[in-house]
Design an enzyme around this catalytic site. Structure first.
Site, short mmCIF file in Angstrom:
data_model
loop_
_atom_site.label_atom_id
_atom_site.label_comp_id
_atom_site.label_asym_id
_atom_site.label_seq_id
_atom_site.Cartn_x
_atom_site.Cartn_y
_atom_site.Cartn_z
CG ASN A 156 30.94 -3.07 -16.33
OD1 ASN A 156 31.42 -4.14 -15.99
ND2 ASN A 156 29.64 -2.88 -16.42
CE LYS A 179 39.50 -13.45 -19.53
NZ LYS A 179 40.18 -12.13 -19.62
N GLY A 237 28.77 -14.33 -24.04
CA GLY A 237 27.99 -15.20 -23.15
C GLY A 237 27.38 -16.39 -23.90
CD GLU A 254 24.02 -11.92 -13.27
OE1 GLU A 254 23.31 -11.15 -13.93
OE2 GLU A 254 23.63 -12.49 -12.23
CB CYS A 288 25.24 -4.96 -17.30
SG CYS A 288 25.25 -4.96 -15.51
CD GLU A 466 27.13 -13.26 -10.34
OE1 GLU A 466 27.90 -12.93 -9.43
OE2 GLU A 466 27.39 -13.14 -11.54
P1 NAP Z 1 33.17 -9.13 -22.93
O1 NAP Z 1 33.89 -8.67 -24.12
O2 NAP Z 1 32.08 -10.11 -23.11
O3 NAP Z 1 34.27 -9.69 -21.95
C1 NAP Z 1 33.97 -10.14 -20.66
C2 NAP Z 1 35.05 -11.09 -20.19
O4 NAP Z 1 35.04 -12.25 -21.03
C3 NAP Z 1 36.46 -10.52 -20.30
O5 NAP Z 1 37.22 -11.02 -19.23
C4 NAP Z 1 36.93 -11.08 -21.62
O6 NAP Z 1 38.32 -11.17 -21.74
C5 NAP Z 1 36.31 -12.47 -21.57
N1 NAP Z 1 36.18 -13.11 -22.88
C6 NAP Z 1 36.10 -12.52 -24.10
N2 NAP Z 1 35.99 -13.48 -25.05
C7 NAP Z 1 36.00 -14.68 -24.42
C8 NAP Z 1 35.93 -16.04 -24.85
N3 NAP Z 1 35.82 -16.36 -26.14
N4 NAP Z 1 35.97 -17.01 -23.92
C9 NAP Z 1 36.08 -16.72 -22.62
N5 NAP Z 1 36.16 -15.46 -22.15
C10 NAP Z 1 36.11 -14.44 -23.03
O7 NAP Z 1 32.54 -7.94 -22.12
P2 NAP Z 1 33.26 -6.58 -21.74
O8 NAP Z 1 33.44 -5.83 -23.02
O9 NAP Z 1 34.42 -6.82 -20.88
O10 NAP Z 1 32.16 -5.92 -20.77
C11 NAP Z 1 31.04 -5.28 -21.21
C12 NAP Z 1 29.83 -6.21 -21.26
O11 NAP Z 1 29.59 -6.83 -20.00
C13 NAP Z 1 28.57 -5.47 -21.57
O12 NAP Z 1 27.83 -6.17 -22.53
C14 NAP Z 1 27.82 -5.46 -20.25
O13 NAP Z 1 26.45 -5.33 -20.36
C15 NAP Z 1 28.21 -6.74 -19.64
N6 NAP Z 1 28.02 -6.71 -18.19
C16 NAP Z 1 27.00 -7.43 -17.58
C17 NAP Z 1 26.79 -7.37 -16.22
C18 NAP Z 1 25.68 -8.14 -15.54
O14 NAP Z 1 25.74 -8.35 -14.34
N7 NAP Z 1 24.65 -8.57 -16.23
C19 NAP Z 1 27.61 -6.60 -15.44
C20 NAP Z 1 28.62 -5.86 -16.08
C21 NAP Z 1 28.81 -5.94 -17.43
P3 NAP Z 1 39.14 -9.99 -22.45
O15 NAP Z 1 39.07 -8.84 -21.54
O16 NAP Z 1 40.51 -10.56 -22.59
O17 NAP Z 1 38.47 -9.73 -23.77
#
Ligand code: NAP
Ligand code: MG
Length: 492
Positions: A156, A179, A237, A254, A288, A466
């Site tokens: 995002n 990554k 997470g 995060e 997020c 962070e």
């Molecule tokens: P996601 O599906 O959890 O993926 C995040 C990252 O993790 C991607 O690089 C993803 O790779 C990787 N990943 C997925 N499965 C994994 C596994 N089993 N082991 C290790 N890495 C893995 O999240 P997203 O859909 O990209 O992003 C949206 C989410 O991020 C939302 O829930 C949002 O709230 C959260 N977010 C939080 C913050 C904060 O600071 N708190 C900031 C921004 C976003 P792939 O792309 O290859 O699936």
């Protein structure tokens, strides 16, 4: 040119572009049109391990970790300057890959520049302590880098959320393997090319693109991994926390959010409406910390809803690269389905749609992933649309009767990232800010953060924090050294 779309976006390991062991590539689509945009290498677990090996060797053999922090700072300042020189090209690349309006991408890349500068300035300020101990002894502590730190980023704010943790890790003297999300790897790879130009030694900063379950897990499970920083969904997470626990790795998470906004009866309604609109429709709500659950005092409900409806219906939607566009497409067609699924759930559970709730109507936008800015009212607290993170331009509105009622509803969620309070009353502002179960609260502000202010979630929103000067310490370990300084007794 680091950002050229003509050239494939490969992995970056040991200071150069590499095509990956399998040589597999995928075509990324422009979310505004779903037309092919660029080629990205899909790395494998073997590539992940190769990157860890290179990073570990660079950590031990280059003088990055041992060097005077001021020198690392200089390199990071150079990197910031290089990125600033290329800001427009990076912003454009981010917009093309992810969809957000160019104006927002410029803000994001500017934020990365500022983050690099902030931690560059701290690189020579990692200080230990001396500790008083009895007798002729000297006790002191050192702050040492960890080794290879692993960073997993979401789509995002692709470059911003990657570098938010990479900058302090590098400043503290670690070597890094990043990554990026599979959907949005372009700016991370382009950035890696700049690190070389800035003078980061080969192997100190590496990027491995590839599936999370494949590459992400291989990075964490590698014996050379010394810490994990993950930004993404709460679901992934939790899984990462289990993997990290098995190896006792320090971990920063995060995760997602479901941010409450509380508007009290004395709030400045126009300012609040603008701030709330920004807090949910910016980045098409794919944040997020999106301020996605609005609780308004019952006396203001009708007036505020009307103002918000006008804001939502007035937003100019279009491809992020187009002038004057205020809201771009969602990142992918999947994300559109997911978001509209939540709207259906909200309807089915008895909520009403004040505006939006469907794809954008203009035929010019039909091929892209555009969703109309959406406001839902009176969705029951038990609905999935209220309990789960939607990650789209969808605001839900509920009213409250008194402060206790407002705080109770705001805290009735698994998440705890950002809360917002709108009131002119000082006592209400500070007391409600304390009572919100959130890692961050803004008062009379839309969501805003700076590299120098901590960014943290509680409950299902995360672990650790962070940003801010203490973030540097996250990427160090503390060593205690005790020395007996007794002088030898003279022989009579
Ligand atoms: P996601 O599906 O959890 O993926 C995040 C990252 O993790 C991607 O690089 C993803 O790779 C990787 N990943 C997925 N499965 C994994 C596994 N089993 N082991 C290790 N890495 C893995 O999240 P997203 O859909 O990209 O992003 C949206 C989410 O991020 C939302 O829930 C949002 O709230 C959260 N977010 C939080 C913050 C904060 O600071 N708190 C900031 C921004 C976003 P792939 O792309 O290859 O699936
Ligand atoms: Mg995902």
């Amino acid at each position: 040119m680091a950002t050229s779309l003509e050239r494939p976006f490969d992995l970056f390991i040991g200071g150069r572009d590499v095509p990956g062991a399998r040589g597999e590539r995928r075509t990324l689509l422009d979310p505004a049109s779903n037309q092919p945009l660029a080629q990205s290498t899909v790395g494998s677990a073997d590539d992940a391990r190769a990157a860890m090996e290179v990073a570990d060797r660079a950590y031990r053999e280059s003088n990055w970790s041992q060097d005077d922090g001021a020198r690392r700072g200089k390199v990071l300042f150079r990197l910031a300057a290089l990125l600033e020189t290329n800001l427009e090209a990076f912003a454009r690349l981010e917009t093309l890959n992810m969809g957000k309006p160019l104006r927002e991408s410029r803000g994001d890349i500017g934020y990365v520049v500022r983050t690099l500068e902030y931690f560059a300035g701290l690189a020579d300020k990692l200080e230990g302590e001396t500790v008083p101990v009895p007798g002729p002894r000297l006790d002191y502590t050192l702050r040492e880098p960890l080794g290879v730190t692993v960073h997993i980023a979401p789509w995002n704010y692709p470059l911003l959320l990657a570098i938010r943790s990479v900058a302090p890790a590098l400043a503290a003297g670690n070597s890094v393997v990043l990554k990026p999300a599979s959907l949005t790897p372009l700016t991370a790879v382009a950035f890696a090319r700049l690190t070389k130009e800035a003078g980061v030694p080969d192997g100190i900063f590496n990027v491995v693109v590839g599936n999370g379950a494949d590459v992400g897990e291989a990075l964490i499970e590698d014996a050379r991994c010394r810490s994990v920083t993950f930004t993404g969904s709460s679901e992934v997470g939790h899984h990462i926390a289990e993997l990290a626990a098995r190896r006792l790795l320090p971990l920063t998470l995060e995760l997602g959010g479901k941010g409450p906004v509380l508007v009290f009866a004395d709030a400045d309604l126009d300012r609040a409406a603008r701030g709330i609109g920004y807090g949910i429709f910016q980045n098409a709500g794919q944040m997020c910390w999106a301020a996605s659950r609005l609780f308004v005092h019952e006396s203001l409900r009708v007036a505020l809803l009307e103002k918000l409806r006008m804001i939502a219906e007035g937003l100019k939607l279009g491809p992020g690269v187009q002038d004057g566009v205020e809201m771009g497409p969602l990142v992918s067609a999947d994300q559109v389905r997911r978001v509209l699924g939540y709207v259906s759930d909200a309807r089915a559970s008895g909520g009403s749609v004040v505006t939006g709730g469907m794809r954008a109507e203009s035929p010019a936008l039909a091929a892209g992933n555009f969703v109309a800015p959406t406001i839902l009212a009176d969705v029951p607290a038990s609905s999935r649309a209220i309990r789960e993170e939607i990650f789209g331009p969808v605001l839900s509105v509920t009213s409250f009767t008194d402060v206790d009622d407002a705080v109770r509803q705001a805290n009735d969620t698994a998440y705890g990232l950002l809360g917002a309070v709108w009131t002119r009353d000082l006592a209400t502002a500070h007391s409600v800010a304390r009572r919100l179960e959130c890692g961050m609260v803004v008062v009379n502000e839309s969501p805003i953060t700076y590299p120098q202010t901590p960014f943290a979630g509680v409950k299902a929103s995360g672990l650790g924090f962070e940003q801010g000067r203490r973030a540097l310490e996250t990427y160090t370990r503390r060593k205690n050294i005790l020395v007996n300084v007794a002088t030898a007794k003279k022989k009579p």
